[in-house]
Design a protein around this motif. Structure first.
Motif, PDB file in Angstrom:
ATOM      1  N   VAL A   1       9.386  -5.553  -6.316  1.00  0.00           N
ATOM      2  CA  VAL A   1       9.494  -4.849  -7.592  1.00  0.00           C
ATOM      3  C   VAL A   1       9.126  -3.386  -7.321  1.00  0.00           C
ATOM      4  O   VAL A   1       8.003  -3.094  -6.911  1.00  0.00           O
ATOM      5  CB  VAL A   1       8.554  -5.454  -8.658  1.00  0.00           C
ATOM      6  CG1 VAL A   1       8.659  -4.675  -9.967  1.00  0.00           C
ATOM      7  CG2 VAL A   1       8.881  -6.932  -8.879  1.00  0.00           C
ATOM      8  N   TRP A   2      10.073  -2.500  -7.549  1.00  0.00           N
ATOM      9  CA  TRP A   2       9.858  -1.091  -7.249  1.00  0.00           C
ATOM     10  C   TRP A   2       9.350  -0.346  -8.469  1.00  0.00           C
ATOM     11  O   TRP A   2       9.741  -0.630  -9.599  1.00  0.00           O
ATOM     12  CB  TRP A   2      11.158  -0.439  -6.762  1.00  0.00           C
ATOM     13  CG  TRP A   2      11.619  -0.968  -5.446  1.00  0.00           C
ATOM     14  CD1 TRP A   2      12.598  -1.895  -5.212  1.00  0.00           C
ATOM     15  CD2 TRP A   2      11.104  -0.620  -4.164  1.00  0.00           C
ATOM     16  NE1 TRP A   2      12.717  -2.139  -3.871  1.00  0.00           N
ATOM     17  CE2 TRP A   2      11.821  -1.363  -3.202  1.00  0.00           C
ATOM     18  CE3 TRP A   2      10.114   0.258  -3.737  1.00  0.00           C
ATOM     19  CZ2 TRP A   2      11.579  -1.263  -1.839  1.00  0.00           C
ATOM     20  CZ3 TRP A   2       9.858   0.368  -2.378  1.00  0.00           C
ATOM     21  CH2 TRP A   2      10.586  -0.384  -1.439  1.00  0.00           C
ATOM     22  N   GLY A   3       8.479   0.607  -8.229  1.00  0.00           N
ATOM     23  CA  GLY A   3       7.977   1.477  -9.278  1.00  0.00           C
ATOM     24  C   GLY A   3       8.070   2.917  -8.823  1.00  0.00           C
ATOM     25  O   GLY A   3       8.297   3.201  -7.645  1.00  0.00           O
ATOM     26  N   MET A   4       7.873   3.840  -9.747  1.00  0.00           N
ATOM     27  CA  MET A   4       7.965   5.257  -9.424  1.00  0.00           C
ATOM     28  C   MET A   4       6.612   5.922  -9.617  1.00  0.00           C
ATOM     29  O   MET A   4       6.002   5.840 -10.688  1.00  0.00           O
ATOM     30  CB  MET A   4       9.006   5.935 -10.310  1.00  0.00           C
ATOM     31  CG  MET A   4       9.396   7.337  -9.850  1.00  0.00           C
ATOM     32  SD  MET A   4      10.239   7.354  -8.238  1.00  0.00           S
ATOM     33  CE  MET A   4      11.806   6.580  -8.646  1.00  0.00           C
TER      34      MET A   4
ATOM     35  N   TYR B   1       0.832  -1.202   0.000  1.00  0.00           N
ATOM     36  CA  TYR B   1       0.000   0.000   0.000  1.00  0.00           C
ATOM     37  C   TYR B   1       0.867   1.252   0.000  1.00  0.00           C
ATOM     38  O   TYR B   1       1.711   1.437   0.881  1.00  0.00           O
ATOM     39  CB  TYR B   1      -0.910  -0.026   1.232  1.00  0.00           C
ATOM     40  CG  TYR B   1      -1.934   1.085   1.289  1.00  0.00           C
ATOM     41  CD1 TYR B   1      -3.022   1.105   0.421  1.00  0.00           C
ATOM     42  CD2 TYR B   1      -1.820   2.120   2.218  1.00  0.00           C
ATOM     43  CE1 TYR B   1      -3.977   2.110   0.490  1.00  0.00           C
ATOM     44  CE2 TYR B   1      -2.769   3.126   2.295  1.00  0.00           C
ATOM     45  CZ  TYR B   1      -3.841   3.121   1.419  1.00  0.00           C
ATOM     46  OH  TYR B   1      -4.779   4.119   1.479  1.00  0.00           O
ATOM     47  N   GLY B   2       0.661   2.133  -0.949  1.00  0.00           N
ATOM     48  CA  GLY B   2       1.491   3.315  -1.091  1.00  0.00           C
ATOM     49  C   GLY B   2       1.069   4.531  -0.293  1.00  0.00           C
ATOM     50  O   GLY B   2       1.887   5.169   0.373  1.00  0.00           O
ATOM     51  N   PRO B   3      -0.223   4.937  -0.334  1.00  0.00           N
ATOM     52  CA  PRO B   3      -0.635   6.164   0.375  1.00  0.00           C
ATOM     53  C   PRO B   3      -0.472   6.043   1.890  1.00  0.00           C
ATOM     54  O   PRO B   3      -0.316   4.950   2.430  1.00  0.00           O
ATOM     55  CB  PRO B   3      -2.130   6.293   0.007  1.00  0.00           C
ATOM     56  CG  PRO B   3      -2.300   5.468  -1.223  1.00  0.00           C
ATOM     57  CD  PRO B   3      -1.319   4.340  -1.113  1.00  0.00           C
TER      58      PRO B   3
ATOM     59  N   TRP C   1       7.834   9.609  -6.243  1.00  0.00           N
ATOM     60  CA  TRP C   1       8.008   8.802  -5.037  1.00  0.00           C
ATOM     61  C   TRP C   1       8.157   7.330  -5.386  1.00  0.00           C
ATOM     62  O   TRP C   1       7.496   6.815  -6.288  1.00  0.00           O
ATOM     63  CB  TRP C   1       6.812   8.980  -4.107  1.00  0.00           C
ATOM     64  CG  TRP C   1       6.674  10.383  -3.610  1.00  0.00           C
ATOM     65  CD1 TRP C   1       5.715  11.290  -3.936  1.00  0.00           C
ATOM     66  CD2 TRP C   1       7.545  11.048  -2.695  1.00  0.00           C
ATOM     67  NE1 TRP C   1       5.917  12.471  -3.293  1.00  0.00           N
ATOM     68  CE2 TRP C   1       7.036  12.362  -2.526  1.00  0.00           C
ATOM     69  CE3 TRP C   1       8.701  10.668  -2.005  1.00  0.00           C
ATOM     70  CZ2 TRP C   1       7.648  13.290  -1.686  1.00  0.00           C
ATOM     71  CZ3 TRP C   1       9.300  11.598  -1.165  1.00  0.00           C
ATOM     72  CH2 TRP C   1       8.778  12.885  -1.011  1.00  0.00           C
ATOM     73  N   LEU C   2       9.016   6.649  -4.641  1.00  0.00           N
ATOM     74  CA  LEU C   2       9.221   5.220  -4.822  1.00  0.00           C
ATOM     75  C   LEU C   2       8.069   4.457  -4.192  1.00  0.00           C
ATOM     76  O   LEU C   2       7.701   4.706  -3.046  1.00  0.00           O
ATOM     77  CB  LEU C   2      10.548   4.811  -4.170  1.00  0.00           C
ATOM     78  CG  LEU C   2      11.129   3.456  -4.558  1.00  0.00           C
ATOM     79  CD1 LEU C   2      11.547   3.457  -6.028  1.00  0.00           C
ATOM     80  CD2 LEU C   2      12.333   3.138  -3.668  1.00  0.00           C
ATOM     81  N   ASP C   3       7.497   3.519  -4.951  1.00  0.00           N
ATOM     82  CA  ASP C   3       6.388   2.704  -4.462  1.00  0.00           C
ATOM     83  C   ASP C   3       6.664   1.232  -4.740  1.00  0.00           C
ATOM     84  O   ASP C   3       7.424   0.889  -5.659  1.00  0.00           O
ATOM     85  CB  ASP C   3       5.066   3.096  -5.143  1.00  0.00           C
ATOM     86  CG  ASP C   3       4.384   4.272  -4.468  1.00  0.00           C
ATOM     87  OD1 ASP C   3       4.591   4.457  -3.254  1.00  0.00           O
ATOM     88  OD2 ASP C   3       3.655   5.001  -5.153  1.00  0.00           O
TER      89      ASP C   3
END
Length: 277
Positions: free
Chosen positions: A249-252, A155-157, A257-259
């Motif tokens: 697995v990282w995404g932008m 979860y990102g937020p 911001w890194l998510d």
């Protein structure tokens, strides 16, 4: 203590140089529909009038003020507050934000009615932006329930409000001064990951928290690389502590911001091999 019995939740409000915004945050606590609260204001080495403003509310026996002297950062300030929390629940309130009137009653009811393994409850948040001295409604951030600790990990937020079971926070060691964020960065993410490993998160689908958006709480683009590196190291550490079952697995995020984009299962042999090297 007003009528309503013993306090059951402590509002922990750490403040650093927020003399202008602090009265609204404190007023939102006094406006709660339940009187069964305590307010613990932690002054994190403010150089403005924040400490003096907080002390104006000491006429109410439910209010306490703790002065740290030096600025130590939010996570460290919250950790300093923990020994002073004497209620079964506590909720953190940023000094430039405020609570909806039913926030404490609704979140307390959710935890009381939930299972014993519920360690945290959150809700939805209305955002406000400052426009020529006025607060104008912006977007609503809606939280959600989670299926397991890996769902929390993805979860990102951010989650607000964060209404904690005190015993659970103490059980995981509280707001740790970790080697990456030093208790100043991503302290909220770290405590959530630690709690997700031992219990369930509840979600109340109502707007119970108000977030003030202004220039001072928007991170400058040049700091994002450093903060992304801190987040990456922190999350990789937690995954290792959980036995390293997934490759991250990282995404932008579009805002830089890194998510966590995905979690890819490792083979048992591969995971074991990585743990022994």
């Amino acid at each position: 203590m007003q009528s309503g019995g013993e306090p059951r939740v402590t509002v922990v409000l750490a403040v650093y140089n927020r003399a202008r915004e602090l009265p609204l945050a404190i007023a939102s606590v006094f406006s709660q529909t339940t009187p069964a609260w305590e307010l613990l204001v932690v002054d994190d080495g403010s150089t403005d009038d924040s400490f003096a403003i907080a002390r104006r509310y000491l006429w109410d026996a439910r209010v306490r003020v703790l002065a740290l002297g030096n600025n130590v950062g939010l996570g460290n300030a919250l950790q300093a507050a923990l020994p002073h929390v004497r209620t079964p629940y506590f909720v953190t309130l940023d000094s430039d934000d405020w609570l909806a009137p039913t926030a404490l009653a609704d979140l307390m009811a959710a935890m009381d009615e939930g299972s014993e393994d519920a360690v945290l409850a959150s809700a939805n948040a209305q955002h406000w932006r400052e426009d020529r001295g006025r607060l104008v409604r912006d977007h609503v951030l809606r939280g959600r329930p989670f299926s397991d600790k890996f769902d929390v990990f993805r979860y990102g937020p951010y989650l607000v409000p964060r209404f904690y079971r005190t015993e659970a926070v103490l059980r995981v060691g509280g707001f740790e001064r970790d080697p990456h964020g030093q208790g100043r960065f991503y302290e909220d993410k770290l405590i959530l990951l630690k709690l997700a490993a031992i219990g369930r998160f509840l979600h109340v689908d109502r707007v119970l928290y108000h977030v003030r958006l202004h220039a001072a709480n928007l991170t400058r683009p040049e700091e994002r690389a450093r903060l992304n590196a801190i987040k990456k190291a922190m999350y990789e550490r937690i995954m290792r502590e959980w036995g390293d079952p997934y490759e991250i697995v990282w995404g932008m995020h579009p805002e830089g911001w890194l998510d966590v984009a995905d979690l890819v299962p490792r083979t048992s042999a591969g995971a074991q091999d990585r743990r022994t090297h």
